[in-house]
Design a protein around this motif. Structure first.
Motif, short mmCIF file in Angstrom:
data_model
loop_
_atom_site.label_atom_id
_atom_site.label_comp_id
_atom_site.label_asym_id
_atom_site.label_seq_id
_atom_site.Cartn_x
_atom_site.Cartn_y
_atom_site.Cartn_z
N ARG A 229 0.77 -1.57 0.14
CA ARG A 229 0.02 -0.08 0.37
C ARG A 229 0.62 1.16 0.00
O ARG A 229 0.03 2.61 -0.40
CB ARG A 229 -0.52 -0.10 1.29
CG ARG A 229 -2.20 -1.20 1.57
CD ARG A 229 -2.29 -1.58 2.82
NE ARG A 229 -3.43 0.04 2.80
CZ ARG A 229 -4.71 -0.07 3.34
NH1 ARG A 229 -5.43 -1.34 2.00
NH2 ARG A 229 -5.15 0.92 3.45
N SER A 230 1.87 1.48 0.43
CA SER A 230 3.14 2.39 0.29
C SER A 230 4.55 1.95 -0.34
O SER A 230 4.44 0.84 -0.54
CB SER A 230 3.04 2.84 1.41
OG SER A 230 4.06 2.34 2.44
N ASN A 231 5.24 3.14 -0.83
CA ASN A 231 6.40 2.81 -0.87
C ASN A 231 7.04 3.56 0.06
O ASN A 231 8.58 3.61 -0.34
CB ASN A 231 6.39 3.87 -2.82
CG ASN A 231 5.61 3.26 -3.65
OD1 ASN A 231 5.88 2.33 -4.26
ND2 ASN A 231 5.14 4.00 -4.61
N ASP A 287 -4.51 -1.63 -5.16
CA ASP A 287 -3.52 -1.45 -3.53
C ASP A 287 -3.33 -0.53 -5.15
O ASP A 287 -2.20 0.44 -4.21
CB ASP A 287 -2.61 -2.40 -3.46
CG ASP A 287 -3.28 -3.47 -2.62
OD1 ASP A 287 -4.56 -3.10 -1.97
OD2 ASP A 287 -3.24 -4.69 -2.80
N ASP A 288 -2.64 0.06 -5.91
CA ASP A 288 -1.90 0.55 -7.01
C ASP A 288 -2.73 1.76 -6.61
O ASP A 288 -1.30 2.66 -6.56
CB ASP A 288 -2.09 0.25 -8.56
CG ASP A 288 -1.55 -1.07 -9.10
OD1 ASP A 288 -0.34 -1.02 -8.22
OD2 ASP A 288 -0.97 -1.45 -9.85
N LYS A 291 -1.50 3.71 -3.49
CA LYS A 291 0.33 3.87 -3.16
C LYS A 291 0.28 4.99 -4.02
O LYS A 291 1.29 6.24 -3.15
CB LYS A 291 0.95 2.43 -3.96
CG LYS A 291 1.09 1.52 -3.23
CD LYS A 291 2.15 0.79 -4.12
CE LYS A 291 2.83 -0.71 -2.92
NZ LYS A 291 4.26 -1.18 -3.96
N ASN A 294 -0.81 7.51 -1.47
CA ASN A 294 0.08 7.98 -0.20
C ASN A 294 1.67 8.55 -0.53
O ASN A 294 2.06 9.42 -0.58
CB ASN A 294 0.21 6.78 0.22
CG ASN A 294 0.79 5.64 1.18
OD1 ASN A 294 0.70 6.63 2.56
ND2 ASN A 294 -1.01 4.85 0.92
N ASP A 295 2.01 8.86 -1.86
CA ASP A 295 2.70 9.54 -2.60
C ASP A 295 2.68 10.20 -2.69
O ASP A 295 3.33 11.14 -2.25
CB ASP A 295 2.99 8.66 -4.21
CG ASP A 295 4.28 7.19 -3.52
OD1 ASP A 295 4.29 6.59 -2.57
OD2 ASP A 295 4.04 6.37 -5.04
#
Length: 418
Positions: A229-231, A287-288, A291, A294-295
């Motif tokens: 879910r995150s980078n 989920d993409d 992400k 989140n970014d």
């Protein structure tokens, strides 16, 4: 008449026996009522005994109530019954206490714990209040189940590094690598895990299972983000593992993300924080987009974290807010603001990653522009709303999340009593 000395001796022995028997029965009677009081149930807490009980028990659950509060009176017998059941099941001293505070009598204690509604159920672990109150079902079974869950070991032990490959990558994780269990650093690690187990999953390996990951005699603790879910990147704790506060602060920052997922279980808690919601509604397995969201939040909106809650929401579970926005599951993903008065839709999800677009949308909430434009159309150049006398202002969709806030059907809200 001659006195029978032998009979007198037997009489003395009989009387002594009767006196001993009476004394023993009295002792048993007093002991029974001291250690098995008729007012069983939750322990009555006050300024005099509170700190001792908090310091000597791993878990303390406190019911803050007022006798005049209808909801407090509804909860009282259930909470007392649960306290009895918990006491029966967890007999070892120092494990758990269910207590209650009469806030009218103990105003100082109520103030200390920032009580704003009755009844409030606070959870104290290792002497420290947890971030979350108890907001679950108010039944004996639910309370007992909650206590069992809280006292369960918060740490999963892995036998080899290969076991870590099967971890849930949608959850944030803290991993400890230790030589053995009987070291002070591990005790501190376990205390932190106990405090944060609802925010992170905790794993630990000892000896052969973890020796590849740390120098001998030097334990290591690592944070692993929710990679699905995150980078965010893995991070090693660089502080002193022998200092509880250092590890606890670091782990808290890592385990509680900037972008949180809202659920029906935590919605009341989030609404009570009082900040507007910027919400990404998404399909359950997308989920993409999470992400990417989140970014953008980390890159452009991190300075706004004191004025807004950044959230993601399963658009299937939260279909009702979508309906208020005039949208359905087929329109997912989408972004909206819930100000607790109205909901405002971000025009186009495709613009989310365009620099400045999402930030401007958030700024328009703070300046009131979103509300004005929904009523009267785009602001004119001079930024003064013009009202057509023949045109009736429209109404933005009402907030749906405010209905998940602390309810008058569940609490007496103190601010409403003033």
């Amino acid at each position: 008449m001659p006195v029978n000395l032998d009979s007198l001796g037997k009489m003395d022995i009989f009387l002594s026996y009767q006196h001993l028997k009476t004394t023993l029965l009295c002792h048993i009677f007093v002991s029974y009522f001291l250690y098995n009081p008729t007012n069983s149930g939750a322990v009555q807490l006050n300024q005099g005994n509170l700190d001792t009980i908090l310091a000597s028990n791993e878990l303390v659950i406190i019911n803050f109530y007022a006798d005049w509060c209808r909801f407090s009176n509804m909860l009282a017998p259930v909470f007392d019954d649960a306290a009895d059941k918990v006491a029966e099941e967890f007999k070892e001293p120092g494990q758990v206490v269910m207590g209650k505070v009469d806030c009218d009598r103990e105003g100082g204690v109520a103030t200390r714990f920032h009580i704003t509604k009755y009844p409030t159920l606070k959870v104290i672990r290792n002497g420290q209040p947890t971030k979350r109150e108890y907001r679950g079902q108010r039944s004996t079974e639910a309370f007992v189940s909650f206590v069992k869950k809280q006292l369960a070991d918060p740490i999963k032990e892995f036998a080899s590094l290969k076991d870590l490959e099967s971890m849930d990558d949608k959850k944030r994780t803290v991993i400890g690598y230790f030589d053995r269990k009987d070291v002070p650093e591990y005790n501190i690690f376990r205390r932190v895990a106990t405090n944060l187990k609802e925010d992170c999953q905790f794993y630990v390996g000892f000896g052969e299972a973890s020796k590849q990951m740390h120098p001998p005699g030097t334990p290591i603790v690592v944070f692993r983000p929710d990679k699905a879910r995150s980078n965010e990147q893995d991070e090693t704790f660089l502080g002193n593992l022998s200092v509880y506060d250092e590890l606890n602060v670091w782990a808290s920052e890592k385990c509680v993300p900037l972008v949180r997922e809202i659920t029906f279980e935590n919605a009341e808690e989030l609404t009570e924080e009082g900040l507007p919601f910027l919400i990404l509604f998404h399909k359950p397995d997308d989920d993409d987009i999470i992400k990417k969201y989140n970014d953008v939040v980390h890159r452009e909106l991190i300075t706004e974290k004191q004025s807004v809650n950044f959230l993601t929401a399963d658009g299937v579970r939260f279909a009702h807010p979508l309906h208020h926005l005039g949208k359905s599951q087929s329109d997912l993903p989408l972004i909206a603001i819930d100000s607790f008065r109205h909901m405002y839709l971000f025009p186009d999800i495709k613009d989310m990653e365009v620099p400045g677009k999402l930030k401007n949308f958030l700024n328009d909430l703070h300046t009131g522009k979103l509300h004005r434009e929904f009523h009267y159309g785009p602001d004119p150049v001079e930024n003064v709303p013009q009202i057509d006398g023949n045109k009736k202002p429209t109404t933005p969709p009402e907030s749906t999340f405010k209905k998940l806030a602390p309810s008058k059907n569940r609490y007496t809200l103190l601010r409403d009593e003033l």
